[in-house]
Design a protein around this motif. Structure first.
Motif, PDB file in Angstrom:
ATOM      1  N   THR A 116       0.827  -1.203   0.000  1.00 29.29           N
ATOM      2  CA  THR A 116       0.000   0.000   0.000  1.00 29.29           C
ATOM      3  C   THR A 116       0.863   1.255   0.000  1.00 29.29           C
ATOM      4  OG1 THR A 116      -1.828  -1.132   1.118  1.00 29.29           O
ATOM      5  CG2 THR A 116      -1.804   1.268   1.223  1.00 29.29           C
ATOM      6  N   THR A 117       1.923   1.269   0.817  1.00 26.92           N
ATOM      7  CA  THR A 117       2.827   2.419   0.813  1.00 26.92           C
ATOM      8  C   THR A 117       3.487   2.578  -0.551  1.00 26.92           C
ATOM      9  OG1 THR A 117       3.274   2.229   3.184  1.00 26.92           O
ATOM     10  CG2 THR A 117       4.904   3.407   1.858  1.00 26.92           C
ATOM     11  N   THR A 118       3.947   1.475  -1.137  1.00 26.93           N
ATOM     12  CA  THR A 118       4.576   1.534  -2.455  1.00 26.93           C
ATOM     13  C   THR A 118       3.591   2.011  -3.504  1.00 26.93           C
ATOM     14  OG1 THR A 118       6.023  -0.301  -1.814  1.00 26.93           O
ATOM     15  CG2 THR A 118       5.903   0.226  -4.157  1.00 26.93           C
ATOM     16  N   LYS A 119       2.365   1.518  -3.421  1.00 32.00           N
ATOM     17  CA  LYS A 119       1.329   1.963  -4.363  1.00 32.00           C
ATOM     18  C   LYS A 119       1.114   3.473  -4.270  1.00 32.00           C
ATOM     19  CE  LYS A 119      -2.691   1.747  -2.934  1.00 32.00           C
ATOM     20  NZ  LYS A 119      -3.643   2.524  -2.153  1.00 32.00           N
ATOM     21  N   GLU A 120       1.083   3.998  -3.047  1.00 31.23           N
ATOM     22  CA  GLU A 120       0.874   5.434  -2.867  1.00 31.23           C
ATOM     23  C   GLU A 120       2.071   6.234  -3.377  1.00 31.23           C
ATOM     24  OE1 GLU A 120      -1.816   7.053  -2.063  1.00 31.23           O
ATOM     25  OE2 GLU A 120      -2.899   5.160  -1.901  1.00 31.23           O
ATOM     26  N   LEU A 121       3.271   5.726  -3.173  1.00 27.67           N
ATOM     27  CA  LEU A 121       4.463   6.406  -3.689  1.00 27.67           C
ATOM     28  C   LEU A 121       4.479   6.394  -5.215  1.00 27.67           C
ATOM     29  CD1 LEU A 121       7.102   5.009  -1.172  1.00 27.67           C
ATOM     30  CD2 LEU A 121       6.399   7.404  -1.375  1.00 27.67           C
ATOM     31  N   ILE A 122       4.112   5.265  -5.809  1.00 24.49           N
ATOM     32  CA  ILE A 122       4.041   5.175  -7.273  1.00 24.49           C
ATOM     33  C   ILE A 122       3.000   6.151  -7.808  1.00 24.49           C
ATOM     34  CG2 ILE A 122       3.437   3.688  -9.218  1.00 24.49           C
ATOM     35  CD1 ILE A 122       4.527   1.320  -7.526  1.00 24.49           C
ATOM     36  N   ARG A 123       1.839   6.170  -7.172  1.00 21.94           N
ATOM     37  CA  ARG A 123       0.777   7.090  -7.588  1.00 21.94           C
ATOM     38  C   ARG A 123       1.286   8.542  -7.533  1.00 21.94           C
ATOM     39  NH1 ARG A 123      -5.092   7.803  -5.713  1.00 21.94           N
ATOM     40  NH2 ARG A 123      -4.710   6.262  -4.074  1.00 21.94           N
ATOM     41  N   THR A 124       1.955   8.881  -6.436  1.00 23.10           N
ATOM     42  CA  THR A 124       2.435  10.240  -6.232  1.00 23.10           C
ATOM     43  C   THR A 124       3.454  10.644  -7.290  1.00 23.10           C
ATOM     44  OG1 THR A 124       2.067  10.027  -3.847  1.00 23.10           O
ATOM     45  CG2 THR A 124       3.551  11.773  -4.562  1.00 23.10           C
ATOM     46  N   VAL A 125       4.376   9.736  -7.602  1.00 22.39           N
ATOM     47  CA  VAL A 125       5.398  10.034  -8.615  1.00 22.39           C
ATOM     48  C   VAL A 125       4.777  10.154 -10.003  1.00 22.39           C
ATOM     49  CG1 VAL A 125       7.397   9.075  -9.823  1.00 22.39           C
ATOM     50  CG2 VAL A 125       7.326   9.065  -7.325  1.00 22.39           C
ATOM     51  N   LEU A 126       3.950   9.189 -10.380  1.00 29.76           N
ATOM     52  CA  LEU A 126       3.356   9.208 -11.726  1.00 29.76           C
ATOM     53  C   LEU A 126       2.434  10.414 -11.919  1.00 29.76           C
ATOM     54  CD1 LEU A 126       2.543   5.426 -12.287  1.00 29.76           C
ATOM     55  CD2 LEU A 126       4.394   6.763 -13.317  1.00 29.76           C
ATOM     56  N   ALA A 127       1.810  10.874 -10.826  1.00 33.05           N
ATOM     57  CA  ALA A 127       0.894  12.017 -10.916  1.00 33.05           C
ATOM     58  C   ALA A 127       1.616  13.307 -11.282  1.00 33.05           C
ATOM     59  CB  ALA A 127       0.146  12.192  -9.595  1.00 33.05           C
ATOM     60  N   ALA A 128       2.951  13.298 -11.189  1.00 31.42           N
ATOM     61  CA  ALA A 128       3.716  14.475 -11.615  1.00 31.42           C
ATOM     62  C   ALA A 128       3.642  14.661 -13.132  1.00 31.42           C
ATOM     63  CB  ALA A 128       5.173  14.345 -11.175  1.00 31.42           C
ATOM     64  N   LYS A 129       3.219  13.613 -13.841  1.00 31.61           N
ATOM     65  CA  LYS A 129       3.152  13.699 -15.310  1.00 31.61           C
ATOM     66  C   LYS A 129       1.809  13.247 -15.877  1.00 31.61           C
ATOM     67  CE  LYS A 129       5.494  12.065 -19.509  1.00 31.61           C
ATOM     68  NZ  LYS A 129       6.610  11.261 -20.074  1.00 31.61           N
ATOM     69  N   PHE A 130       1.149  12.306 -15.190  1.00 33.70           N
ATOM     70  CA  PHE A 130      -0.037  11.676 -15.755  1.00 33.70           C
ATOM     71  C   PHE A 130      -1.282  11.889 -14.885  1.00 33.70           C
ATOM     72  CE2 PHE A 130       3.642   9.047 -16.979  1.00 33.70           C
ATOM     73  CZ  PHE A 130       3.518   9.043 -18.359  1.00 33.70           C
ATOM     74  N   ASN A 131      -2.419  11.651 -15.509  1.00 32.06           N
ATOM     75  CA  ASN A 131      -3.666  11.503 -14.753  1.00 32.06           C
ATOM     76  C   ASN A 131      -3.707  10.045 -14.302  1.00 32.06           C
ATOM     77  OD1 ASN A 131      -6.476  10.883 -14.130  1.00 32.06           O
ATOM     78  ND2 ASN A 131      -6.988  12.855 -15.045  1.00 32.06           N
ATOM     79  N   VAL A 132      -3.562   9.828 -13.004  1.00 34.34           N
ATOM     80  CA  VAL A 132      -3.388   8.481 -12.460  1.00 34.34           C
ATOM     81  C   VAL A 132      -4.611   8.063 -11.643  1.00 34.34           C
ATOM     82  CG1 VAL A 132      -1.926   6.999 -11.031  1.00 34.34           C
ATOM     83  CG2 VAL A 132      -0.907   8.909 -12.272  1.00 34.34           C
ATOM     84  N   LYS A 133      -5.005   6.816 -11.803  1.00 33.38           N
ATOM     85  CA  LYS A 133      -6.009   6.215 -10.926  1.00 33.38           C
ATOM     86  C   LYS A 133      -5.345   5.060 -10.193  1.00 33.38           C
ATOM     87  CE  LYS A 133      -9.966   5.637  -9.026  1.00 33.38           C
ATOM     88  NZ  LYS A 133     -10.565   6.673  -8.166  1.00 33.38           N
ATOM     89  N   ALA A 134      -5.490   5.033  -8.872  1.00 37.39           N
ATOM     90  CA  ALA A 134      -4.895   3.965  -8.076  1.00 37.39           C
ATOM     91  C   ALA A 134      -5.909   3.463  -7.063  1.00 37.39           C
ATOM     92  CB  ALA A 134      -3.640   4.463  -7.355  1.00 37.39           C
ATOM     93  N   THR A 135      -5.681   2.260  -6.600  1.00 35.27           N
ATOM     94  CA  THR A 135      -6.526   1.656  -5.576  1.00 35.27           C
ATOM     95  C   THR A 135      -6.645   2.601  -4.392  1.00 35.27           C
ATOM     96  OG1 THR A 135      -5.764  -0.538  -6.232  1.00 35.27           O
ATOM     97  CG2 THR A 135      -6.772  -0.332  -4.045  1.00 35.27           C
ATOM     98  N   GLU A 136      -7.870   2.820  -3.941  1.00 30.20           N
ATOM     99  CA  GLU A 136      -8.083   3.656  -2.765  1.00 30.20           C
ATOM    100  C   GLU A 136      -7.964   2.790  -1.516  1.00 30.20           C
ATOM    101  OE1 GLU A 136      -8.220   6.805  -2.808  1.00 30.20           O
ATOM    102  OE2 GLU A 136      -8.433   7.064  -4.977  1.00 30.20           O
ATOM    103  N   GLY A 137      -7.202   3.291  -0.535  1.00 29.48           N
ATOM    104  CA  GLY A 137      -7.046   2.547   0.708  1.00 29.48           C
ATOM    105  C   GLY A 137      -6.487   1.169   0.448  1.00 29.48           C
TER     106      GLY A 137
END
Length: 447
Positions: A116-137
């Motif tokens: 979950t932490t890794t997923k949130e970090l990936i989401r945060t990094v990718l959001a710097a360039k893309f419109n990202v959808k990630a698993t909530e919670g």
């Protein structure tokens, strides 16, 4: 009803719910069944609350009301199907395949710890360039994964889907729904052994993500420092492996000090990445996010800034300063590997008084007592000021270990909270960790 026809209805509704209490108007309601609930009993209630349609099990009493709820085209708003769960998953898979063109890239993520932490970090990094959808919670099971997929819109450019597992075939089933193009397993460790049977069972179950990606010409991101993950990836022919890791990236975990209590990473070019994460074990999670960002063309400075701005929540690797103490709160879940990592990190923290509040690790099967004995011995080796243990498994472990008076046991977290209220700690650094069912967060108000 054919999936194409149901998909047309879904696109008309635009949103899905499985909880009749959360109907706001216009949803496609799925009446799911579970061990302790039957959503079919609430199908009519969902429609009356404003749901546009209700998908129900064909063998349920809800089908008796098919003629009572008719839309403007003359179609019943109650849609019977052989299995509401299987239909939800089929609809999610269809949406994943058709939500946009070209095909939506999906990154699948699983692992014993840190997903979950890794997923949130990936989401945060990718959001710097893309419109990202990630698993909530942590909606990462056979219901959560399809709900995540169905929340993806046409504006989404990349998706990160977390997948959890407690049984041997869980990941195998979930990859068939999410159809990931890329995969990452954060690690494999001793968790849910009651369901997996053994550590080899864990590796086989998690490895289903590698199997799917390899079979569909995808790519996997692999921690090159983890021999188990490297071996698992390399044993699958044709898989494309993208490495990351401390040695691979020539990164250095910088010392933890009272002035710099959070994880910091140094790099060969002299840059230092500061995070708000606690624990050296999070270094791999950070490097995974940087690797994935790099692969998708995210600017390195933007990726660094994104990770530096990320603040953990929900009792995962949090450092909390109260009026009396400094807390390291990692109480969302626990297993032998994550407990060892937490204690190892705790041992590196410089403080005159350190206390650990540890709750049972659940779902370890026949290995449970021995695993708790090992963790107890490790905790005792740290020379802590106090060690408080919660739960039946630690009680059993204490019978096999010579414990000093500084070790105290409590049957549940409420009893520990009461004890801390009556004899408060002051000036301590306190590690709080345990399995979700032990609810170690109950002590937070007393420290």
């Amino acid at each position: 009803m054919e999936i194409n026809e149901l998909y047309d209805i879904f696109r008309q509704c635009g949103k899905v719910t499985t909880d009749s209490r959360k109907v706001a108007g216009g949803e496609l309601f799925f009446a799911l069944r579970g061990e302790n609930f039957d959503g079919n009993l609430y199908a009519a209630k969902a429609l009356e609350a404003g749901a546009a349609y209700a998908v129900v099990d064909a063998d349920s009493q809800a089908v008796e009301f098919v003629g009572d709820y008719i839309d403007s085209s003359g179609r019943s708003r109650i849609i019977p199907v052989p299995s509401t769960l299987e239909t939800l998953q089929a609809l999610a898979r269809h949406h994943r395949e058709n939500v946009r063109s070209p095909r939506l890239p999906v990154i699948g993520i699983t692992g014993t710890n840190g997903k979950t932490t890794t997923k949130e970090l990936i989401r945060t990094v990718l959001a710097a360039k893309f419109n990202v959808k990630a698993t909530e919670g942590n909606l990462n099971n056979d219901i959560g994964v399809p709900l995540t997929l169905l929340s993806i819109g046409s504006e989404t450019e990349i998706a990160v889907v977390e997948m959890g597992a407690s049984h041997p075939d869980d990941i195998e089933k979930l990859v068939k729904v999410s159809e990931p193009d890329y995969g990452i397993i954060t690690n494999v460790g001793k968790a849910h052994l009651l369901g997996f049977g053994s550590f080899d069972g864990v590796k086989k179950a998690k490895g289903a993500l590698y199997d799917y990606v390899a079979a569909h010409d995808g790519e996997v991101f692999v921690n090159a420092d983890d021999a188990d993950l490297v071996s698992m990836a390399e044993s699958r022919s044709g898989i494309v492996l993208i490495p990351y890791g401390i040695e691979n990236d020539e990164a250095e975990i910088l010392p933890v000090t009272p002035d710099e209590p959070f994880l910091r990473l140094g790099f060969p070019d002299g840059r230092i990445l500061k995070t708000a994460l606690v624990g050296s074990y999070n270094a791999a999670n950070v490097l995974a996010a940087l690797c994935i960002g790099r692969h998708f063309g995210v600017d390195e400075d933007a990726a660094f800034a994104a990770i530096s701005s990320y603040t953990p929540s929900n009792s995962r690797s949090q450092m909390v300063r109260t009026a009396n103490n400094t807390l390291i709160v990692d109480a969302y879940n626990a297993n032998p590997s994550s407990m060892r990592a937490a204690l190892d990190n705790f041992s590196r923290i410089e403080a005159p008084d350190k206390t650990a509040l540890l709750g049972d690790m659940r779902e370890l099967g026949e290995n449970s007592v021995n695993e708790h004995i090992d963790i107890l011995r490790l905790a005792l080796s740290l020379g802590l000021s106090d060690l408080c243990l919660v739960g039946d498994e630690f009680s059993k472990a204490m019978k096999s270990v010579d414990c000093p008076p500084t070790v105290r046991w409590y049957p549940d977290s409420s009893m520990l909270a009461a004890a801390l209220h009556n004899a408060p700690l002051t000036g301590h650094v306190i590690l709080i960790k345990g399995s979700r069912g032990i609810m170690m967060e109950k002590v937070l108000g007393e420290v």
